[in-house]
Design a protein around this motif. Sequence first.
Motif, PDB file in Angstrom:
ATOM      1  N   UNK A 133      41.375  65.372  65.658  1.00 12.73           N
ATOM      2  CA  UNK A 133      41.318  63.960  66.055  1.00 12.73           C
ATOM      3  C   UNK A 133      40.225  63.218  65.283  1.00 12.73           C
ATOM      4  N   UNK A 134      39.075  63.861  65.124  1.00 10.87           N
ATOM      5  CA  UNK A 134      37.994  63.232  64.368  1.00 10.87           C
ATOM      6  C   UNK A 134      38.316  63.151  62.889  1.00 10.87           C
ATOM      7  N   UNK A 135      38.996  64.168  62.378  1.00 10.95           N
ATOM      8  CA  UNK A 135      39.300  64.211  60.940  1.00 10.95           C
ATOM      9  C   UNK A 135      40.306  63.147  60.522  1.00 10.95           C
ATOM     10  N   UNK A 136      41.085  62.603  61.455  1.00  7.15           N
ATOM     11  CA  UNK A 136      42.097  61.613  61.061  1.00  7.15           C
ATOM     12  C   UNK A 136      41.511  60.204  60.936  1.00  7.15           C
ATOM     13  N   UNK A 137      40.333  59.964  61.491  1.00  5.40           N
ATOM     14  CA  UNK A 137      39.801  58.599  61.485  1.00  5.40           C
ATOM     15  C   UNK A 137      39.645  58.011  60.078  1.00  5.40           C
ATOM     16  N   UNK A 138      39.115  58.777  59.093  1.00  4.27           N
ATOM     17  CA  UNK A 138      39.008  58.192  57.748  1.00  4.27           C
ATOM     18  C   UNK A 138      40.363  57.860  57.125  1.00  4.27           C
ATOM     19  N   UNK A 139      41.442  58.449  57.654  1.00  7.75           N
ATOM     20  CA  UNK A 139      42.785  58.128  57.181  1.00  7.75           C
ATOM     21  C   UNK A 139      43.288  56.816  57.777  1.00  7.75           C
ATOM     22  N   UNK A 140      42.727  56.439  58.914  1.00  2.53           N
ATOM     23  CA  UNK A 140      43.202  55.256  59.626  1.00  2.53           C
ATOM     24  C   UNK A 140      42.337  54.027  59.388  1.00  2.53           C
ATOM     25  N   UNK A 141      41.034  54.242  59.113  1.00  2.62           N
ATOM     26  CA  UNK A 141      40.084  53.135  59.071  1.00  2.62           C
ATOM     27  C   UNK A 141      39.315  53.110  57.751  1.00  2.62           C
ATOM     28  N   UNK A 142      38.828  51.940  57.398  1.00  3.11           N
ATOM     29  CA  UNK A 142      37.894  51.821  56.283  1.00  3.11           C
ATOM     30  C   UNK A 142      36.610  52.579  56.630  1.00  3.11           C
ATOM     31  N   UNK A 143      35.993  53.187  55.627  1.00  2.00           N
ATOM     32  CA  UNK A 143      34.813  54.011  55.879  1.00  2.00           C
ATOM     33  C   UNK A 143      33.674  53.232  56.531  1.00  2.00           C
ATOM     34  N   UNK A 144      33.570  51.938  56.222  1.00  2.00           N
ATOM     35  CA  UNK A 144      32.488  51.146  56.798  1.00  2.00           C
ATOM     36  C   UNK A 144      32.686  50.876  58.283  1.00  2.00           C
ATOM     37  N   UNK A 289      27.194  48.928  62.747  1.00  2.00           N
ATOM     38  CA  UNK A 289      28.047  48.645  61.582  1.00  2.00           C
ATOM     39  C   UNK A 289      27.291  47.934  60.472  1.00  2.00           C
ATOM     40  N   UNK A 290      26.107  47.430  60.778  1.00  2.00           N
ATOM     41  CA  UNK A 290      25.323  46.721  59.769  1.00  2.00           C
ATOM     42  C   UNK A 290      24.261  47.607  59.132  1.00  2.00           C
ATOM     43  N   UNK A 291      24.217  48.870  59.528  1.00  2.00           N
ATOM     44  CA  UNK A 291      23.228  49.796  58.979  1.00  2.00           C
ATOM     45  C   UNK A 291      23.806  50.479  57.753  1.00  2.00           C
ATOM     46  N   UNK A 292      23.147  50.323  56.643  1.00  2.00           N
ATOM     47  CA  UNK A 292      23.585  50.944  55.399  1.00  2.00           C
ATOM     48  C   UNK A 292      22.943  52.307  55.201  1.00  2.00           C
ATOM     49  N   UNK A 293      21.660  52.436  55.504  1.00  2.00           N
ATOM     50  CA  UNK A 293      20.939  53.707  55.301  1.00  2.00           C
ATOM     51  C   UNK A 293      21.096  54.558  56.552  1.00  2.00           C
ATOM     52  N   UNK A 294      22.233  55.224  56.648  1.00  2.00           N
ATOM     53  CA  UNK A 294      22.583  55.944  57.867  1.00  2.00           C
ATOM     54  C   UNK A 294      21.708  57.177  58.087  1.00  2.00           C
ATOM     55  N   UNK A 295      21.292  57.843  57.008  1.00  2.00           N
ATOM     56  CA  UNK A 295      20.427  59.012  57.173  1.00  2.00           C
ATOM     57  C   UNK A 295      19.113  58.652  57.835  1.00  2.00           C
TER      58      UNK A 295
END
Length: 428
Positions: A133-144, A289-295
């Motif tokens: 279920x988690x692995x399909x999300x990048x197939x459905x949504x833009x990465x951002x 969603x506005x955070x670019x430096x996620x690490x």
Amino acid sequence: MARRSFSHFFADTRPLRNQHFRRLWTANIITVVGAQLTVVAVPAQIYADTGSSAYVGLAGVFGLVPLIVFGLYGGALADVFDRRTILIFTTVGLIVTSALFWLQAAAGNGNVWLLLSLFSVQQAFFAVNQPTRSAVLPKLLDLTLLPAANSLNTTVMMAGAIAGPLVAGVLIPVIGFEWMYLIDTFTLFATLSAVIRLPRLPVLDAAAGVPGIKAVVEGFTYLRTQPVLLMSFVVDLIAMVFGMPRALFPEIAHLDFGGPDNGGLVFALLFAAIPAGAVIGGIFSGWVSRVERQGRAVIVCIVVWGLSMIGFGTGVGLADHWRTPMLVLALLMLVIGGAADTASAAFRSSMLQSAADDAVRGRLQGVFIVVVAGGPRIADTLHGATAVAVGTAAASAGGGALVVVGVVIASLAVPSFVRYRISGPLRD
């Protein structure tokens, strides 16, 4: 302009514009409450049938072993076969096992081993379903949009973790165990409807044939070559193993805050505080969603989690002098910790989903499930043993301090994790 700025404080709902994600998320609202009814009903039925907490404790073993085994192997399956097909198969499996729970309860089953076996089978289906279920999300949504999507999913899960046990606690004495299982069975059809309507989700560069142990090992080998992804697991283990004091809640509620030895209001509040914080954090998660430096954001969130556990332990330690104010402080610290953990989970999940190759994404999500499930269980053992030696307050506060120290050391050891940033526009 003011209204637009104010709306940025609330959860980013843009992922819900995608009809497939919207169906899955809406179905999850229905399904998660039913799932929590079963989570409460199984140990309650075991105790009602046996009168033994030892048998109730066995449920943890019967649940954790298939979660680890099939979490890892299920991730390997999700890297070979069409992920929609796997989701349909495992959802049907969950429906069947839930129906069998209902059948055994309705038939008056008193055999605890049958109940534990059904629980193991259910957890095996769950362990394959969740990484997929988690692995399909990048197939459905833009990465951002992944941080917002993961935050929305976590909010629903945590809300269910609060509502489900409360509903079950009220209903079990009135309508019995069989109705808890039957409600869970019917709610799962909402998820089945959502996954059936997904498009085909084949894996890019998938290996041929049925995966074996070698495929699982290859997933770990890949992870070892990706320091950013590896660190996402390491920092989560640091946060959970050292900073999750839930095993101490019964003793703290009874001895430090004067509650009864068999539960009570303080006991319930302590257990509900972290999920409540997670829900609050999810509601006000528009900023993720506005955070670019996620690490760097993950590091900050985990430091906040550690500091909140230090504050929690401090409140417990001062309870003898100011019981009510310190109870408020302790609960507030747990709420803050829950909110920080939700943000951390959203970023870490997004990093896994976006930075990993599609061909290994399922296996890494399987590792994620194992870490998420295993970390708190290790923490239960560690905190319980430590509290015997130094007391609950010192164990809680000391664990929080170790989280802060540990995550700072980890960030210094792997600076690429701190520097990690998502590419692409952050707002549409």
